[in-house]
Scaffold this motif. Sequence first.
Motif, PDB file in Angstrom:
ATOM      1  N   GLU A  66       0.814  -1.210   0.000  1.00  0.00           N
ATOM      2  CA  GLU A  66       0.000   0.000   0.000  1.00  0.00           C
ATOM      3  C   GLU A  66       0.858   1.275   0.000  1.00  0.00           C
ATOM      4  O   GLU A  66       1.869   1.353   0.690  1.00  0.00           O
ATOM      5  N   VAL A 210      -3.806  -9.987   1.807  1.00  0.00           N
ATOM      6  CA  VAL A 210      -3.091 -10.301   0.577  1.00  0.00           C
ATOM      7  C   VAL A 210      -1.624 -10.587   0.896  1.00  0.00           C
ATOM      8  O   VAL A 210      -0.954  -9.777   1.543  1.00  0.00           O
ATOM      9  N   CYS A 216      -3.134  -5.047   3.004  1.00  0.00           N
ATOM     10  CA  CYS A 216      -4.316  -5.025   2.150  1.00  0.00           C
ATOM     11  C   CYS A 216      -5.181  -6.242   2.457  1.00  0.00           C
ATOM     12  O   CYS A 216      -4.696  -7.375   2.307  1.00  0.00           O
ATOM     13  N   THR A 275      -7.655 -13.372  -5.158  1.00  0.00           N
ATOM     14  CA  THR A 275      -8.076 -12.760  -6.415  1.00  0.00           C
ATOM     15  C   THR A 275      -6.896 -12.732  -7.394  1.00  0.00           C
ATOM     16  O   THR A 275      -5.730 -12.799  -6.985  1.00  0.00           O
ATOM     17  N   PRO A 276      -7.165 -12.634  -8.706  1.00  0.00           N
ATOM     18  CA  PRO A 276      -6.066 -12.560  -9.682  1.00  0.00           C
ATOM     19  C   PRO A 276      -5.107 -11.406  -9.416  1.00  0.00           C
ATOM     20  O   PRO A 276      -3.881 -11.562  -9.545  1.00  0.00           O
ATOM     21  N   THR A 277      -5.645 -10.257  -9.028  1.00  0.00           N
ATOM     22  CA  THR A 277      -4.774  -9.114  -8.754  1.00  0.00           C
ATOM     23  C   THR A 277      -3.903  -9.378  -7.537  1.00  0.00           C
ATOM     24  O   THR A 277      -2.726  -9.007  -7.515  1.00  0.00           O
ATOM     25  N   ALA A 278      -4.466 -10.020  -6.526  1.00  0.00           N
ATOM     26  CA  ALA A 278      -3.667 -10.348  -5.346  1.00  0.00           C
ATOM     27  C   ALA A 278      -2.521 -11.279  -5.718  1.00  0.00           C
ATOM     28  O   ALA A 278      -1.385 -11.120  -5.238  1.00  0.00           O
ATOM     29  N   GLU A 280      -1.006 -11.431  -8.553  1.00  0.00           N
ATOM     30  CA  GLU A 280      -0.009 -10.625  -9.257  1.00  0.00           C
ATOM     31  C   GLU A 280       0.807  -9.779  -8.284  1.00  0.00           C
ATOM     32  O   GLU A 280       2.025  -9.631  -8.436  1.00  0.00           O
ATOM     33  N   ILE A 281       0.141  -9.229  -7.279  1.00  0.00           N
ATOM     34  CA  ILE A 281       0.846  -8.440  -6.261  1.00  0.00           C
ATOM     35  C   ILE A 281       1.874  -9.300  -5.537  1.00  0.00           C
ATOM     36  O   ILE A 281       3.030  -8.908  -5.357  1.00  0.00           O
ATOM     37  N   LYS A 283       3.287 -11.984  -6.602  1.00  0.00           N
ATOM     38  CA  LYS A 283       4.357 -12.317  -7.541  1.00  0.00           C
ATOM     39  C   LYS A 283       5.365 -11.181  -7.647  1.00  0.00           C
ATOM     40  O   LYS A 283       6.585 -11.397  -7.624  1.00  0.00           O
ATOM     41  N   ARG A 284       4.870  -9.958  -7.766  1.00  0.00           N
ATOM     42  CA  ARG A 284       5.765  -8.804  -7.872  1.00  0.00           C
ATOM     43  C   ARG A 284       6.603  -8.630  -6.610  1.00  0.00           C
ATOM     44  O   ARG A 284       7.801  -8.327  -6.694  1.00  0.00           O
ATOM     45  N   LEU A 291       5.877  -3.687  -4.286  1.00  0.00           N
ATOM     46  CA  LEU A 291       4.866  -3.725  -5.329  1.00  0.00           C
ATOM     47  C   LEU A 291       5.327  -3.009  -6.596  1.00  0.00           C
ATOM     48  O   LEU A 291       5.111  -3.472  -7.701  1.00  0.00           O
TER      49      LEU A 291
END
Length: 293
Positions: A66, A210, A216, A275-278, A280-281, A283-284, A291
């Motif tokens: 965040e 997350v 988050c 979620t898909p975005t989580a 990806e987060i 992974k990054r 992030l």
Amino acid sequence: MLKAVEKIVALAEEKNISFPEAVLLLDSKESGISVEEIRARMRERLADMRRSVREACANTIPCRIEEPMGAKLRAHGGGMAGEFIAAASATAMEVASYNAVMGRIVAAPTAGSCGIIPGMIFAWEFFRGEGKDTDELLTGALITAGAVGEVTAFRATLAGADGGCQAECGAAAAMGSAALVYLEGGSPAASAHAAAMTFKSVLGLACDPVGGLVECPCIKRNGILVANGILCADMALAGIESAIPLDEVIDSMGQIGRMMAPALRETSQGGLAVTPTAAEIVKRIGETGKLGG
């Protein structure tokens, strides 16, 4: 150990004393520690909380997920929510962000919910405390909040791993709501109604961080739930009552927590955490340590 808010309210009404005064009498009788010593210890926690808020507001260490949010909300001003709620929310998010970067906080009642009570009571001090002995009043507010938390811990849970976020951020908001009613001169019964209504507004709230990080949705929930608690305090002060007594609401929260699937109780195996975005987060963060890349 306090087992029921009903007992506190009954004693306060019988002796015509405030909510925190009744708590002190009961705690002293049960623990053998003097009222003066209990009050002194709570003053120390208030001082710790003040110091934590000052440090949190000055913190420049970024979180991993965040971005800083408190300053943005302060710059936005009161907006539709009003200055009191906006200031309380900004402080709550700053303290929660400080916790996420391993800053010194007061668990109130947990680290994940640490911003809610300071956000609420220090906003009250700034906007409503002029000309008053705020240290004494805020000490009473923490005693009030602590009693609601103690009963919650005994009858249900304060752990997200056991009861979801309803047991962490939900409990903090309920504790703070009861404290605000006390600060505004409301009755002990009104404090209980405020806490009950606040709890009722978050029953079933999952704990789904997350990446397993307390960022988050945790930081924003700290900022959002102050509004629930503040509004419920105003409702109680206006004479609105909870049809279900606080002790029974707490029992229900515990029951709901036990019925929750483990995936929704701080395991990061359900809800927003999957979620898909989580994904990806996460992974990054694994690739870069943060992030933004």
